[in-house]
Write a protein that holds these residues in place. Structure first.
Motif, PDB file in Angstrom:
ATOM      1  N   THR A  30       0.863  -1.171   0.000  1.00  0.00           N
ATOM      2  CA  THR A  30       0.000   0.000   0.000  1.00  0.00           C
ATOM      3  C   THR A  30       0.899   1.220   0.000  1.00  0.00           C
ATOM      4  O   THR A  30       1.803   1.323   0.831  1.00  0.00           O
ATOM      5  CB  THR A  30      -0.892   0.019   1.254  1.00  0.00           C
ATOM      6  OG1 THR A  30      -1.704  -1.152   1.245  1.00  0.00           O
ATOM      7  CG2 THR A  30      -1.784   1.238   1.278  1.00  0.00           C
ATOM      8  N   ALA A  31       0.668   2.122  -0.932  1.00  0.00           N
ATOM      9  CA  ALA A  31       1.434   3.365  -0.990  1.00  0.00           C
ATOM     10  C   ALA A  31       0.692   4.431  -0.209  1.00  0.00           C
ATOM     11  O   ALA A  31      -0.530   4.542  -0.286  1.00  0.00           O
ATOM     12  CB  ALA A  31       1.630   3.806  -2.430  1.00  0.00           C
ATOM     13  N   VAL A  32       1.443   5.211   0.557  1.00  0.00           N
ATOM     14  CA  VAL A  32       0.879   6.279   1.364  1.00  0.00           C
ATOM     15  C   VAL A  32       1.615   7.561   0.992  1.00  0.00           C
ATOM     16  O   VAL A  32       2.839   7.607   1.042  1.00  0.00           O
ATOM     17  CB  VAL A  32       1.046   5.992   2.871  1.00  0.00           C
ATOM     18  CG1 VAL A  32       0.542   7.149   3.703  1.00  0.00           C
ATOM     19  CG2 VAL A  32       0.346   4.711   3.252  1.00  0.00           C
ATOM     20  N   ARG A  33       0.850   8.583   0.633  1.00  0.00           N
ATOM     21  CA  ARG A  33       1.427   9.884   0.311  1.00  0.00           C
ATOM     22  C   ARG A  33       0.890  10.905   1.299  1.00  0.00           C
ATOM     23  O   ARG A  33      -0.306  11.089   1.438  1.00  0.00           O
ATOM     24  CB  ARG A  33       1.068  10.311  -1.102  1.00  0.00           C
ATOM     25  CG  ARG A  33       1.636  11.693  -1.451  1.00  0.00           C
ATOM     26  CD  ARG A  33       1.305  12.120  -2.851  1.00  0.00           C
ATOM     27  NE  ARG A  33       1.964  11.220  -3.781  1.00  0.00           N
ATOM     28  CZ  ARG A  33       1.438  10.824  -4.940  1.00  0.00           C
ATOM     29  NH1 ARG A  33       0.256  11.257  -5.309  1.00  0.00           N
ATOM     30  NH2 ARG A  33       2.101  10.019  -5.720  1.00  0.00           N
ATOM     31  N   VAL A  34       1.823  11.551   1.983  1.00  0.00           N
ATOM     32  CA  VAL A  34       1.491  12.623   2.907  1.00  0.00           C
ATOM     33  C   VAL A  34       2.276  13.833   2.432  1.00  0.00           C
ATOM     34  O   VAL A  34       3.499  13.843   2.492  1.00  0.00           O
ATOM     35  CB  VAL A  34       1.870  12.269   4.361  1.00  0.00           C
ATOM     36  CG1 VAL A  34       1.591  13.432   5.288  1.00  0.00           C
ATOM     37  CG2 VAL A  34       1.131  11.034   4.822  1.00  0.00           C
ATOM     38  N   GLY A  35       1.550  14.816   1.937  1.00  0.00           N
ATOM     39  CA  GLY A  35       2.216  15.989   1.368  1.00  0.00           C
ATOM     40  C   GLY A  35       3.035  15.588   0.155  1.00  0.00           C
ATOM     41  O   GLY A  35       2.520  15.040  -0.808  1.00  0.00           O
ATOM     42  N   ARG A  36       4.347  15.807   0.217  1.00  0.00           N
ATOM     43  CA  ARG A  36       5.242  15.449  -0.888  1.00  0.00           C
ATOM     44  C   ARG A  36       5.913  14.105  -0.690  1.00  0.00           C
ATOM     45  O   ARG A  36       6.601  13.616  -1.577  1.00  0.00           O
ATOM     46  CB  ARG A  36       6.329  16.521  -1.037  1.00  0.00           C
ATOM     47  CG  ARG A  36       5.784  17.886  -1.403  1.00  0.00           C
ATOM     48  CD  ARG A  36       6.879  18.931  -1.319  1.00  0.00           C
ATOM     49  NE  ARG A  36       7.158  19.184   0.106  1.00  0.00           N
ATOM     50  CZ  ARG A  36       8.377  19.257   0.640  1.00  0.00           C
ATOM     51  NH1 ARG A  36       9.429  19.145  -0.096  1.00  0.00           N
ATOM     52  NH2 ARG A  36       8.533  19.470   1.936  1.00  0.00           N
ATOM     53  N   THR A  37       5.755  13.472   0.461  1.00  0.00           N
ATOM     54  CA  THR A  37       6.448  12.237   0.807  1.00  0.00           C
ATOM     55  C   THR A  37       5.572  11.025   0.509  1.00  0.00           C
ATOM     56  O   THR A  37       4.441  10.944   0.972  1.00  0.00           O
ATOM     57  CB  THR A  37       6.828  12.236   2.298  1.00  0.00           C
ATOM     58  OG1 THR A  37       7.559  13.427   2.593  1.00  0.00           O
ATOM     59  CG2 THR A  37       7.661  11.031   2.650  1.00  0.00           C
ATOM     60  N   THR A  38       6.118  10.080  -0.260  1.00  0.00           N
ATOM     61  CA  THR A  38       5.406   8.844  -0.573  1.00  0.00           C
ATOM     62  C   THR A  38       6.241   7.657  -0.110  1.00  0.00           C
ATOM     63  O   THR A  38       7.425   7.567  -0.421  1.00  0.00           O
ATOM     64  CB  THR A  38       5.154   8.716  -2.088  1.00  0.00           C
ATOM     65  OG1 THR A  38       4.439   9.860  -2.532  1.00  0.00           O
ATOM     66  CG2 THR A  38       4.361   7.456  -2.403  1.00  0.00           C
ATOM     67  N   ARG A  39       5.627   6.753   0.620  1.00  0.00           N
ATOM     68  CA  ARG A  39       6.292   5.537   1.097  1.00  0.00           C
ATOM     69  C   ARG A  39       5.326   4.360   0.936  1.00  0.00           C
ATOM     70  O   ARG A  39       4.124   4.547   0.810  1.00  0.00           O
ATOM     71  CB  ARG A  39       6.692   5.657   2.570  1.00  0.00           C
ATOM     72  CG  ARG A  39       7.662   6.774   2.852  1.00  0.00           C
ATOM     73  CD  ARG A  39       9.035   6.476   2.257  1.00  0.00           C
ATOM     74  NE  ARG A  39       9.975   7.509   2.601  1.00  0.00           N
ATOM     75  CZ  ARG A  39      10.371   8.461   1.774  1.00  0.00           C
ATOM     76  NH1 ARG A  39       9.886   8.530   0.562  1.00  0.00           N
ATOM     77  NH2 ARG A  39      11.245   9.360   2.154  1.00  0.00           N
ATOM     78  N   THR A  40       5.864   3.147   0.975  1.00  0.00           N
ATOM     79  CA  THR A  40       5.022   1.959   0.872  1.00  0.00           C
ATOM     80  C   THR A  40       5.120   1.146   2.155  1.00  0.00           C
ATOM     81  O   THR A  40       6.130   1.160   2.844  1.00  0.00           O
ATOM     82  CB  THR A  40       5.441   1.074  -0.314  1.00  0.00           C
ATOM     83  OG1 THR A  40       6.804   0.675  -0.158  1.00  0.00           O
ATOM     84  CG2 THR A  40       5.259   1.806  -1.636  1.00  0.00           C
ATOM     85  N   ILE A  41       4.042   0.427   2.421  1.00  0.00           N
ATOM     86  CA  ILE A  41       3.986  -0.469   3.570  1.00  0.00           C
ATOM     87  C   ILE A  41       3.351  -1.773   3.091  1.00  0.00           C
ATOM     88  O   ILE A  41       2.440  -1.763   2.274  1.00  0.00           O
ATOM     89  CB  ILE A  41       3.195   0.167   4.737  1.00  0.00           C
ATOM     90  CG1 ILE A  41       3.355  -0.666   6.003  1.00  0.00           C
ATOM     91  CG2 ILE A  41       1.753   0.380   4.373  1.00  0.00           C
ATOM     92  CD1 ILE A  41       2.919   0.052   7.251  1.00  0.00           C
ATOM     93  N   GLY A  42       3.868  -2.889   3.580  1.00  0.00           N
ATOM     94  CA  GLY A  42       3.372  -4.199   3.164  1.00  0.00           C
ATOM     95  C   GLY A  42       1.943  -4.441   3.616  1.00  0.00           C
ATOM     96  O   GLY A  42       1.447  -3.812   4.548  1.00  0.00           O
ATOM     97  N   ARG A  43       1.302  -5.378   2.961  1.00  0.00           N
ATOM     98  CA  ARG A  43      -0.086  -5.703   3.312  1.00  0.00           C
ATOM     99  C   ARG A  43      -0.149  -6.865   4.293  1.00  0.00           C
ATOM    100  O   ARG A  43      -0.733  -7.900   4.025  1.00  0.00           O
ATOM    101  CB  ARG A  43      -0.854  -6.080   2.041  1.00  0.00           C
ATOM    102  CG  ARG A  43      -1.249  -4.879   1.262  1.00  0.00           C
ATOM    103  CD  ARG A  43      -2.377  -5.248   0.327  1.00  0.00           C
ATOM    104  NE  ARG A  43      -2.274  -4.402  -0.843  1.00  0.00           N
ATOM    105  CZ  ARG A  43      -2.402  -4.802  -2.080  1.00  0.00           C
ATOM    106  NH1 ARG A  43      -2.643  -6.060  -2.339  1.00  0.00           N
ATOM    107  NH2 ARG A  43      -2.282  -3.957  -3.054  1.00  0.00           N
TER     108      ARG A  43
END
Length: 70
Positions: A30-43
């Protein structure tokens, strides 16, 4: 920590900081974008506490500095 709780905590912190929050599904993450920062976290249902802490720290700049999650 439950994956849902991790995402909920980031979503509510983004709302409180008046920063854009987006969540979208990729193939295995799952990709999460907060403002300009995008990171992924496993399901996974459970996210290790150390992994969750590091994931939170990656959004520190967008959400008010180190320790925003307390």
């Amino acid at each position: 920590m439950k994956r849902i709780a991790v995402l909920k905590k980031i979503r509510s912190a983004a709302k409180a900081a008046d920063v854009e929050f987006q969540q979208f599904e990729l193939t295995g993450h799952t990709a999460v974008r907060v403002g300009r920062t995008t990171r992924t976290i496993g399901r996974h249902h459970e996210i290790d506490d150390l992994t969750a802490r590091k994931f939170f720290d990656q959004f520190a700049e967008e959400l008010g500095g180190k320790g925003w999650r307390r």
